[in-house]
Write a protein that holds these residues in place. Structure first.
Motif, PDB file in Angstrom:
ATOM      1  N   GLY A 184      -4.046  -2.529  -0.870  1.00 48.37           N
ATOM      2  CA  GLY A 184      -4.496  -1.254  -0.826  1.00 48.37           C
ATOM      3  C   GLY A 184      -5.777  -1.096  -0.051  1.00 48.37           C
ATOM      4  O   GLY A 184      -6.650  -2.041   0.269  1.00 48.37           O
TER       5      GLY A 184
ATOM      6  N   GLY B 166      -7.050   7.349  -4.498  1.00 47.71           N
ATOM      7  CA  GLY B 166      -7.138   6.342  -5.204  1.00 47.71           C
ATOM      8  C   GLY B 166      -8.212   6.778  -6.378  1.00 47.71           C
ATOM      9  O   GLY B 166      -9.447   6.937  -6.101  1.00 47.71           O
TER      10      GLY B 166
ATOM     11  N   ARG C 247     -10.827   3.588   4.416  1.00 48.03           N
ATOM     12  CA  ARG C 247     -10.981   3.833   5.530  1.00 48.03           C
ATOM     13  C   ARG C 247     -11.338   2.604   6.510  1.00 48.03           C
ATOM     14  O   ARG C 247     -11.907   1.712   5.746  1.00 48.03           O
ATOM     15  CB  ARG C 247     -11.881   4.858   5.808  1.00 48.03           C
ATOM     16  CG  ARG C 247     -11.288   6.247   5.004  1.00 48.03           C
ATOM     17  CD  ARG C 247     -12.519   7.333   5.138  1.00 48.03           C
ATOM     18  NE  ARG C 247     -13.809   7.014   4.705  1.00 48.03           N
ATOM     19  CZ  ARG C 247     -14.989   7.161   5.050  1.00 48.03           C
ATOM     20  NH1 ARG C 247     -15.032   8.172   6.185  1.00 48.03           N
ATOM     21  NH2 ARG C 247     -16.073   6.954   4.670  1.00 48.03           N
TER      22      ARG C 247
ATOM     23  N   GLY D 270     -11.395   7.772  -3.974  1.00 47.56           N
ATOM     24  CA  GLY D 270     -11.529   7.876  -2.598  1.00 47.56           C
ATOM     25  C   GLY D 270     -10.246   8.244  -1.919  1.00 47.56           C
ATOM     26  O   GLY D 270      -9.196   8.233  -2.674  1.00 47.56           O
ATOM     27  N   LEU D 271     -10.466   8.913  -0.786  1.00 42.85           N
ATOM     28  CA  LEU D 271      -9.309   9.561  -0.082  1.00 42.85           C
ATOM     29  C   LEU D 271      -9.319   8.976   1.149  1.00 42.85           C
ATOM     30  O   LEU D 271     -10.140   8.665   1.778  1.00 42.85           O
ATOM     31  CB  LEU D 271      -9.345  11.131  -0.204  1.00 42.85           C
ATOM     32  CG  LEU D 271      -8.906  11.972  -1.233  1.00 42.85           C
ATOM     33  CD1 LEU D 271     -10.288  12.125  -2.482  1.00 42.85           C
ATOM     34  CD2 LEU D 271      -8.739  13.234  -0.825  1.00 42.85           C
ATOM     35  N   LEU D 272      -7.984   8.960   1.651  1.00 36.00           N
ATOM     36  CA  LEU D 272      -7.587   8.301   2.777  1.00 36.00           C
ATOM     37  C   LEU D 272      -6.498   9.381   3.481  1.00 36.00           C
ATOM     38  O   LEU D 272      -5.567   9.586   2.781  1.00 36.00           O
ATOM     39  CB  LEU D 272      -7.244   6.988   2.901  1.00 36.00           C
ATOM     40  CG  LEU D 272      -6.609   6.065   3.896  1.00 36.00           C
ATOM     41  CD1 LEU D 272      -7.926   5.871   4.830  1.00 36.00           C
ATOM     42  CD2 LEU D 272      -6.084   4.719   3.329  1.00 36.00           C
TER      43      LEU D 272
ATOM     44  N   ALA E  50     -18.939   1.707  -8.493  1.00 37.49           N
ATOM     45  CA  ALA E  50     -17.610   2.561  -8.667  1.00 37.49           C
ATOM     46  C   ALA E  50     -17.667   2.746 -10.178  1.00 37.49           C
ATOM     47  O   ALA E  50     -18.526   2.217 -11.138  1.00 37.49           O
ATOM     48  CB  ALA E  50     -16.759   1.665  -8.424  1.00 37.49           C
TER      49      ALA E  50
ATOM     50  N   SER F 221       0.985  -1.121  -0.053  1.00 42.26           N
ATOM     51  CA  SER F 221       0.002   0.062   0.070  1.00 42.26           C
ATOM     52  C   SER F 221       0.809   1.439  -0.223  1.00 42.26           C
ATOM     53  O   SER F 221       1.877   1.330   0.634  1.00 42.26           O
ATOM     54  CB  SER F 221      -0.700  -0.114   1.205  1.00 42.26           C
ATOM     55  OG  SER F 221      -1.203   1.209   1.378  1.00 42.26           O
TER      56      SER F 221
ATOM     57  N   THR G 251       0.162   8.102  -2.740  1.00 40.42           N
ATOM     58  CA  THR G 251       0.122   9.214  -1.522  1.00 40.42           C
ATOM     59  C   THR G 251       0.954  10.261  -1.563  1.00 40.42           C
ATOM     60  O   THR G 251       2.070  10.212  -1.955  1.00 40.42           O
ATOM     61  CB  THR G 251       0.493   8.290  -0.061  1.00 40.42           C
ATOM     62  OG1 THR G 251      -0.563   6.982  -0.275  1.00 40.42           O
ATOM     63  CG2 THR G 251       0.169   8.805   1.021  1.00 40.42           C
TER      64      THR G 251
ATOM     65  N   MET H 158       0.143   3.967   1.402  1.00 35.65           N
ATOM     66  CA  MET H 158       0.206   4.520   2.784  1.00 35.65           C
ATOM     67  C   MET H 158       1.281   3.705   3.664  1.00 35.65           C
ATOM     68  O   MET H 158       1.890   4.685   4.311  1.00 35.65           O
ATOM     69  CB  MET H 158      -1.162   4.047   3.416  1.00 35.65           C
ATOM     70  CG  MET H 158      -2.402   4.546   2.691  1.00 35.65           C
ATOM     71  SD  MET H 158      -2.418   6.433   2.105  1.00 35.65           S
ATOM     72  CE  MET H 158      -2.706   7.312   3.681  1.00 35.65           C
TER      73      MET H 158
ATOM     74  N   TRP I  63      -2.884   5.283  -8.061  1.00 31.61           N
ATOM     75  CA  TRP I  63      -2.857   5.061  -6.753  1.00 31.61           C
ATOM     76  C   TRP I  63      -1.861   5.778  -6.083  1.00 31.61           C
ATOM     77  O   TRP I  63      -0.546   5.222  -6.313  1.00 31.61           O
ATOM     78  CB  TRP I  63      -2.769   3.617  -6.459  1.00 31.61           C
ATOM     79  CG  TRP I  63      -3.530   2.429  -7.328  1.00 31.61           C
ATOM     80  CD1 TRP I  63      -2.907   1.496  -8.107  1.00 31.61           C
ATOM     81  CD2 TRP I  63      -4.900   2.604  -7.699  1.00 31.61           C
ATOM     82  NE1 TRP I  63      -3.875   0.936  -8.746  1.00 31.61           N
ATOM     83  CE2 TRP I  63      -5.126   1.491  -8.745  1.00 31.61           C
ATOM     84  CE3 TRP I  63      -6.173   3.348  -7.436  1.00 31.61           C
ATOM     85  CZ2 TRP I  63      -6.346   1.384  -9.197  1.00 31.61           C
ATOM     86  CZ3 TRP I  63      -7.061   3.052  -7.730  1.00 31.61           C
ATOM     87  CH2 TRP I  63      -7.215   1.922  -8.720  1.00 31.61           C
TER      88      TRP I  63
HETATM   89  C1  BT5 Z   1     -11.822   5.291   0.674  1.00 29.48           C
HETATM   90  O1  BT5 Z   1     -12.005   4.386   1.675  1.00 29.48           O
HETATM   91  O2  BT5 Z   1     -12.541   5.768  -0.283  1.00 29.48           O
HETATM   92  C2  BT5 Z   1     -10.423   5.620   0.653  1.00 29.48           C
HETATM   93  C3  BT5 Z   1      -9.444   4.955  -0.645  1.00 29.48           C
HETATM   94  C4  BT5 Z   1      -8.291   5.409  -0.512  1.00 29.48           C
HETATM   95  C5  BT5 Z   1      -7.354   4.523  -1.508  1.00 29.48           C
HETATM   96  C6  BT5 Z   1      -5.835   4.975  -1.899  1.00 29.48           C
HETATM   97  S1  BT5 Z   1      -5.082   4.274  -2.990  1.00 29.48           S
HETATM   98  C7  BT5 Z   1      -3.658   4.962  -2.685  1.00 29.48           C
HETATM   99  C8  BT5 Z   1      -3.544   5.026  -1.238  1.00 29.48           C
HETATM  100  N1  BT5 Z   1      -3.004   3.667  -0.750  1.00 29.48           N
HETATM  101  C9  BT5 Z   1      -3.930   2.880  -0.213  1.00 29.48           C
HETATM  102  O3  BT5 Z   1      -3.600   1.699   0.434  1.00 29.48           O
HETATM  103  N2  BT5 Z   1      -5.164   3.372  -0.058  1.00 29.48           N
HETATM  104  C10 BT5 Z   1      -5.124   4.639  -0.615  1.00 29.48           C
HETATM  105  P1  BT5 Z   1     -13.556   4.126   2.061  1.00 29.48           P
HETATM  106  O4  BT5 Z   1     -14.340   5.281   1.778  1.00 29.48           O
HETATM  107  O5  BT5 Z   1     -13.315   3.201   3.319  1.00 29.48           O
HETATM  108  O6  BT5 Z   1     -14.125   3.098   0.903  1.00 29.48           O
HETATM  109  C11 BT5 Z   1     -13.723   1.841   0.678  1.00 29.48           C
HETATM  110  C12 BT5 Z   1     -14.787   1.221  -0.270  1.00 29.48           C
HETATM  111  O7  BT5 Z   1     -14.804   1.481  -1.493  1.00 29.48           O
HETATM  112  C13 BT5 Z   1     -14.664  -0.283  -0.210  1.00 29.48           C
HETATM  113  O8  BT5 Z   1     -15.370  -0.920   0.838  1.00 29.48           O
HETATM  114  C14 BT5 Z   1     -15.366  -0.706  -1.393  1.00 29.48           C
HETATM  115  O9  BT5 Z   1     -16.851  -0.929  -1.409  1.00 29.48           O
HETATM  116  C15 BT5 Z   1     -14.971   0.458  -2.377  1.00 29.48           C
HETATM  117  N3  BT5 Z   1     -13.921   0.272  -3.209  1.00 29.48           N
HETATM  118  C16 BT5 Z   1     -12.867  -0.565  -3.176  1.00 29.48           C
HETATM  119  N4  BT5 Z   1     -11.979  -0.289  -4.266  1.00 29.48           N
HETATM  120  C17 BT5 Z   1     -12.719   0.341  -4.761  1.00 29.48           C
HETATM  121  C18 BT5 Z   1     -12.511   1.088  -6.227  1.00 29.48           C
HETATM  122  N5  BT5 Z   1     -11.306   0.907  -6.868  1.00 29.48           N
HETATM  123  N6  BT5 Z   1     -13.118   1.992  -6.674  1.00 29.48           N
HETATM  124  C19 BT5 Z   1     -14.217   2.427  -6.096  1.00 29.48           C
HETATM  125  N7  BT5 Z   1     -14.791   1.772  -4.920  1.00 29.48           N
HETATM  126  C20 BT5 Z   1     -13.827   0.888  -4.425  1.00 29.48           C
END
Ligand code: BT5
Length: 315
Positions: free
Chosen positions: A118, A208, A121, A188-190, A222, A91, A136, A93, A134
């Motif tokens: 990856g 992401g 939240r 999505g942002l984290l 998505a 990841s 950070t 992160m 992808w």
């Molecule tokens: C987010 O979490 O939206 C934050 C995503 C952050 C990803 C980036 S990529 C670079 C960096 N390195 C990492 O390891 N992470 C960050 P959240 O709001 O919790 O949304 C997660 C939910 O989105 C999952 O439970 C899925 O339902 C959905 N999901 C998973 N992969 C997806 C994708 N590629 N596109 C859209 N939705 C997705």
């Protein structure tokens, strides 16, 4: 963890990159790098295996999409020293945390072509195969920890602006930090932060963005840029434009300005929402976002609730 870590492999990609999509013969590469043609062939095979798009033809080797490359030397010179690129990692992160602790400068960017772990939240899984963006960003400016939410709003605002500007897409921001396209999740942002006293020691913003891959049936909510435009787009101009906009946005962290701009692009305010936190569920109409980043909701009884965090569903 995989990066283009051999000197010869990196130089090989560099020579192909400089050829801007034209084929370079094995002989020429062998001359330039001072290694045998068999060694060139072996490096190309291993790079392809790691996911790099290299075309082999009787004329030689070529990179069909040089603008899609994300290796440091492909970026404008102002960014080059701050880019950390992996073909594959767990990841970004995780890598960013190590780098932030070991002296990486402000505005370093950690990129992975493919993440094996990856995350979203609350330790949710983030699907991140090749084709997406992808990354950070590591921030080390003196930001009071209580202002850290502004950086997240600035990041989602900057990304939505960038994508609208580059592709004319109507991107909406969803509280707290998702980007939506056609009502589906495009990005999505984290964020993760370490504090020292009242100040953030570093804030890592993970982003992401679905670009040239389709999230697939596992993620029905998505969408990606290729889904919307029906064509592949090069990722480096997206990242460079985003970084420029983001740097500009966070130079002065003015809550009023950032949140006012964010609100002009939001899909959340003014609509019925359900917010799920670990303790309870809120339902009502989203009225506003205050300067702390909290969402104000009017519930069925007419009471105004202030929600600081949670998963937001547009209902
Ligand atoms: C987010 O979490 O939206 C934050 C995503 C952050 C990803 C980036 S990529 C670079 C960096 N390195 C990492 O390891 N992470 C960050 P959240 O709001 O919790 O949304 C997660 C939910 O989105 C999952 O439970 C899925 O339902 C959905 N999901 C998973 N992969 C997806 C994708 N590629 N596109 C859209 N939705 C997705």
């Amino acid at each position: 963890m995989v990066n283009v870590n051999s000197y010869n492999k990196e130089n090989l990609v560099k020579v192909l990159f400089q050829a801007r999509g034209e084929a370079v013969s094995g002989m020429r590469l062998s001359d330039r790098l001072g290694i045998s043609r068999v060694a060139i062939w072996k490096h190309v095979t291993s790079l392809k295996k790691a996911g790099l798009d290299i075309i082999s033809s009787p004329k030689g080797y070529a990179l069909p999409n040089p603008d899609d490359l994300l290796m440091p030397f492909c970026f404008r010179s102002e960014f080059q020293d701050r880019i950390f690129h992996f073909l594959e990692t767990d990841s970004t992160m995780e890598q960013a945390r190590h780098l932030a602790r070991s002296g990486a400068p402000h505005l370093s960017v950690v990129i992975a072509e493919n993440q094996t772990q990856g995350r979203g939240r609350l330790r949710r899984k983030w699907t991140s195969p090749r084709g997406g963006l992808w990354f950070t960003v590591i921030l080390k400016q003196d930001i009071p920890a209580v202002w850290s939410h502004l950086v997240n709003f600035a990041a989602s605002l900057s990304l939505s602006r960038t994508l609208t500007h580059l592709f004319g897409l109507d991107i909406r921001v969803k509280w707290p930090n998702d980007l939506l396209l056609e009502g589906r999740k495009l990005a999505g942002l984290l964020s993760e932060m370490a504090t020292q006293g009242e100040l953030a020691e570093y804030i890592n913003i993970g982003i992401g963005l679905n670009v040239n891959q389709s999230p697939g049936p596992d993620e029905p909510g998505a969408i990606s840029i290729i889904d919307a435009l029906n064509r592949e787009v090069p990722r480096r101009p997206i990242l460079e434009a985003f970084l420029e906009e983001f740097q500009h946005q966070i130079r002065i962290l003015d809550a009023d300005r950032i949140l006012a701009d964010w609100k002009t692009r939001t899909a959340t305010i003014g609509r019925p929402v359900r917010i799920q936190t670990s303790e309870r569920t809120y339902e009502g109409e989203a009225l506003d976002v205050d300067n702390t980043g909290a969402l104000l909701i009017r519930d069925a009884a007419g009471n105004i609730q202030t929600v600081v965090y949670g998963d937001c569903f547009h209902v």
